[in-house]
Scaffold this active site. Structure first.
Site, PDB file in Angstrom:
ATOM      1  N   PHE A  79      12.451 -18.612  36.172  1.00  8.13           N
ATOM      2  CA  PHE A  79      13.428 -18.237  37.201  1.00  8.13           C
ATOM      3  C   PHE A  79      12.741 -17.266  38.156  1.00  8.13           C
ATOM      4  O   PHE A  79      12.178 -16.256  37.715  1.00  8.13           O
ATOM      5  CB  PHE A  79      14.643 -17.564  36.533  1.00  8.13           C
ATOM      6  CG  PHE A  79      15.757 -17.269  37.490  1.00  8.13           C
ATOM      7  CD1 PHE A  79      16.611 -18.291  37.916  1.00  8.13           C
ATOM      8  CD2 PHE A  79      15.942 -15.994  38.003  1.00  8.13           C
ATOM      9  CE1 PHE A  79      17.627 -18.038  38.819  1.00  8.13           C
ATOM     10  CE2 PHE A  79      16.954 -15.732  38.905  1.00  8.13           C
ATOM     11  CZ  PHE A  79      17.798 -16.756  39.316  1.00  8.13           C
ATOM     12  N   ASN A 119       9.912  -6.111  32.247  1.00 10.50           N
ATOM     13  CA  ASN A 119      10.648  -6.642  33.413  1.00 10.50           C
ATOM     14  C   ASN A 119      12.097  -6.128  33.417  1.00 10.50           C
ATOM     15  O   ASN A 119      13.047  -6.844  33.117  1.00 10.50           O
ATOM     16  CB  ASN A 119      10.606  -8.179  33.423  1.00 10.50           C
ATOM     17  CG  ASN A 119      10.997  -8.763  34.773  1.00 10.50           C
ATOM     18  OD1 ASN A 119      11.541  -8.046  35.628  1.00 10.50           O
ATOM     19  ND2 ASN A 119      10.728 -10.032  34.966  1.00 10.50           N
ATOM     20  N   TYR A 126      20.107 -10.181  33.883  1.00 11.84           N
ATOM     21  CA  TYR A 126      20.633 -11.074  32.846  1.00 11.84           C
ATOM     22  C   TYR A 126      21.797 -10.408  32.099  1.00 11.84           C
ATOM     23  O   TYR A 126      22.812 -11.046  31.835  1.00 11.84           O
ATOM     24  CB  TYR A 126      19.529 -11.473  31.858  1.00 11.84           C
ATOM     25  CG  TYR A 126      18.341 -12.161  32.517  1.00 11.84           C
ATOM     26  CD1 TYR A 126      18.506 -12.867  33.703  1.00 11.84           C
ATOM     27  CD2 TYR A 126      17.063 -12.107  31.974  1.00 11.84           C
ATOM     28  CE1 TYR A 126      17.425 -13.491  34.325  1.00 11.84           C
ATOM     29  CE2 TYR A 126      15.980 -12.733  32.581  1.00 11.84           C
ATOM     30  CZ  TYR A 126      16.165 -13.414  33.759  1.00 11.84           C
ATOM     31  OH  TYR A 126      15.102 -14.023  34.372  1.00 11.84           O
TER      32      TYR A 126
HETATM   33  C1  LIG Z   1      14.275 -10.956  39.152  1.00  8.31           C
HETATM   34  C2  LIG Z   1      14.496 -11.643  40.515  1.00  8.31           C
HETATM   35  C3  LIG Z   1      14.745 -13.121  40.267  1.00  8.31           C
HETATM   36  C4  LIG Z   1      15.709 -11.019  41.199  1.00  8.31           C
HETATM   37  O1  LIG Z   1      15.939 -11.726  42.405  1.00  8.31           O
HETATM   38  P1  LIG Z   1      16.632 -11.049  43.695  1.00  8.31           P
HETATM   39  O2  LIG Z   1      17.003 -12.128  44.630  1.00  8.31           O
HETATM   40  O3  LIG Z   1      15.766  -9.966  44.207  1.00  8.31           O
HETATM   41  O4  LIG Z   1      17.930 -10.445  43.008  1.00  8.31           O
HETATM   42  P2  LIG Z   1      19.287  -9.983  43.745  1.00  8.31           P
HETATM   43  O5  LIG Z   1      19.016  -9.634  45.165  1.00  8.31           O
HETATM   44  O6  LIG Z   1      20.343 -10.983  43.453  1.00  8.31           O
HETATM   45  O7  LIG Z   1      19.582  -8.639  42.951  1.00  8.31           O
HETATM   46  C5  LIG Z   1      19.957  -8.656  41.591  1.00  8.31           C
HETATM   47  C6  LIG Z   1      19.966  -7.238  41.065  1.00  8.31           C
HETATM   48  O8  LIG Z   1      18.603  -6.799  40.883  1.00  8.31           O
HETATM   49  C7  LIG Z   1      18.396  -5.601  41.618  1.00  8.31           C
HETATM   50  N1  LIG Z   1      17.036  -5.635  42.148  1.00  8.31           N
HETATM   51  C8  LIG Z   1      16.445  -6.661  42.817  1.00  8.31           C
HETATM   52  N2  LIG Z   1      15.169  -6.333  43.107  1.00  8.31           N
HETATM   53  C9  LIG Z   1      14.978  -5.090  42.600  1.00  8.31           C
HETATM   54  C10 LIG Z   1      13.871  -4.204  42.562  1.00  8.31           C
HETATM   55  N3  LIG Z   1      12.691  -4.531  43.086  1.00  8.31           N
HETATM   56  N4  LIG Z   1      14.024  -3.004  41.959  1.00  8.31           N
HETATM   57  C11 LIG Z   1      15.188  -2.652  41.395  1.00  8.31           C
HETATM   58  N5  LIG Z   1      16.289  -3.448  41.383  1.00  8.31           N
HETATM   59  C12 LIG Z   1      16.167  -4.647  41.987  1.00  8.31           C
HETATM   60  C13 LIG Z   1      19.423  -5.620  42.712  1.00  8.31           C
HETATM   61  O9  LIG Z   1      19.709  -4.307  43.183  1.00  8.31           O
HETATM   62  C14 LIG Z   1      20.612  -6.231  42.009  1.00  8.31           C
HETATM   63  O10 LIG Z   1      21.241  -5.257  41.194  1.00  8.31           O
HETATM   64  P3  LIG Z   1      22.801  -4.866  41.407  1.00  8.31           P
HETATM   65  O11 LIG Z   1      23.574  -6.069  40.949  1.00  8.31           O
HETATM   66  O12 LIG Z   1      22.978  -3.718  40.486  1.00  8.31           O
HETATM   67  O13 LIG Z   1      22.941  -4.595  42.848  1.00  8.31           O
HETATM   68  C15 LIG Z   1      13.283 -11.451  41.462  1.00  8.31           C
HETATM   69  O14 LIG Z   1      13.005 -10.072  41.555  1.00  8.31           O
HETATM   70  C16 LIG Z   1      12.036 -12.172  41.021  1.00  8.31           C
HETATM   71  O15 LIG Z   1      11.850 -13.350  41.286  1.00  8.31           O
HETATM   72  N6  LIG Z   1      11.126 -11.442  40.362  1.00  8.31           N
HETATM   73  C17 LIG Z   1       9.821 -11.984  39.976  1.00  8.31           C
HETATM   74  C18 LIG Z   1       9.937 -13.075  38.967  1.00  8.31           C
HETATM   75  C19 LIG Z   1      10.714 -12.644  37.750  1.00  8.31           C
HETATM   76  O16 LIG Z   1      10.636 -11.520  37.277  1.00  8.31           O
HETATM   77  N7  LIG Z   1      11.474 -13.617  37.217  1.00  8.31           N
HETATM   78  C20 LIG Z   1      12.190 -13.446  36.006  1.00  8.31           C
HETATM   79  C21 LIG Z   1      11.281 -13.877  34.912  1.00  8.31           C
HETATM   80  S1  LIG Z   1      12.104 -13.833  33.379  1.00  8.31           S
END
Ligand SMILES: CC(C)(COP(=O)(O)OP(=O)(O)OC[C@H]1O[C@@H](n2cnc3c(N)ncnc32)[C@H](O)[C@@H]1OP(=O)(O)O)[C@@H](O)C(=O)NCCC(=O)NCCS
Length: 160
Positions: A79, A119, A126
């Site tokens: 994801f 992470n 999640y």
């Molecule tokens: C994890 C991931 C999918 C989140 O995607 P995203 O589009 O940035 O997420 P959203 O904008 O929907 O935010 C979801 C929550 O994460 C938080 N968040 C997103 N990026 C963040 C960051 N860099 N630092 C802290 N919090 C963060 C948001 O504030 C939000 O929290 P809230 O509901 O309390 O406001 C993305 O960061 C990613 O692809 N990361 C790299 C790959 C990864 O780690 N995948 C999961 C592998 S198991």
């Protein structure tokens, strides 16, 4: 309002999918999409999807659409949201779409996911959806479960 939805990866959108990547400091958190597409070929229970915001593919998910034969549950194997589109709510909306699609299968009683222990962003995301930490570590990753239905024994699977 932006519409977030899933679309199967086919020859038509594969190149777009291969271009998506997380930030450089996140590359140890998730495998490259090229690797995930290879994994999809080897794992017949899972299928690869682009996460779309309107007409743009902003992320990628590989997840089971039938029970994973090794344990009888549904896994979300990969994801990610591309670095250009993070922090805009697409992670949450994309995960909601994945869960909805998996839950539409009547034999989906439990969804499993894992992440590398450091992470914290994924862990909070999640848990915000109701995933709970199981205490299991598989391949060095923390495993979380999303329970959909329990049988009379309090198990997420009916005895075979
Ligand atoms: C994890 C991931 C999918 C989140 O995607 P995203 O589009 O940035 O997420 P959203 O904008 O929907 O935010 C979801 C929550 O994460 C938080 N968040 C997103 N990026 C963040 C960051 N860099 N630092 C802290 N919090 C963060 C948001 O504030 C939000 O929290 P809230 O509901 O309390 O406001 C993305 O960061 C990613 O692809 N990361 C790299 C790959 C990864 O780690 N995948 C999961 C592998 S198991």
């Amino acid at each position: 309002m932006t519409s977030v939805y899933l679309k199967l990866i086919t020859d038509d959108n594969m190149e777009e999918c291969l271009q998506l990547k997380p930030r450089e400091d996140q590359q140890r958190l998730v495998a490259p999409n090229s690797d995930s597409l290879e994994k999809a070929k080897r794992e017949p229970s899972s299928r690869p999807y682009g996460i779309y915001a309107d007409d743009t593919m902003v992320g990628f998910a590989l997840f089971d659409e039938e029970v994973y034969p090794e344990d009888g549950y549904f896994w979300i194997c990969r994801f990610m949201i591309d670095e250009r589109y993070q922090g805009k709510g697409y992670g949450k909306a994309g995960l909601a779409a994945v869960l909805e699609q998996q839950k539409s299968h009547s034999d989906c009683v439990k969804i499993r996911i894992s992440h590398v222990p450091e992470n914290g962003v994924a862990n909070r995301l999640y848990k915000g959806f109701g995933f709970i930490e199981t205490g299991e570590v598989i391949g060095g990753e923390t495993v979380l479960d999303y329970i959909i239905s329990l049988n009379e024994y309090g198990l997420a699977r009916f005895p075979r």
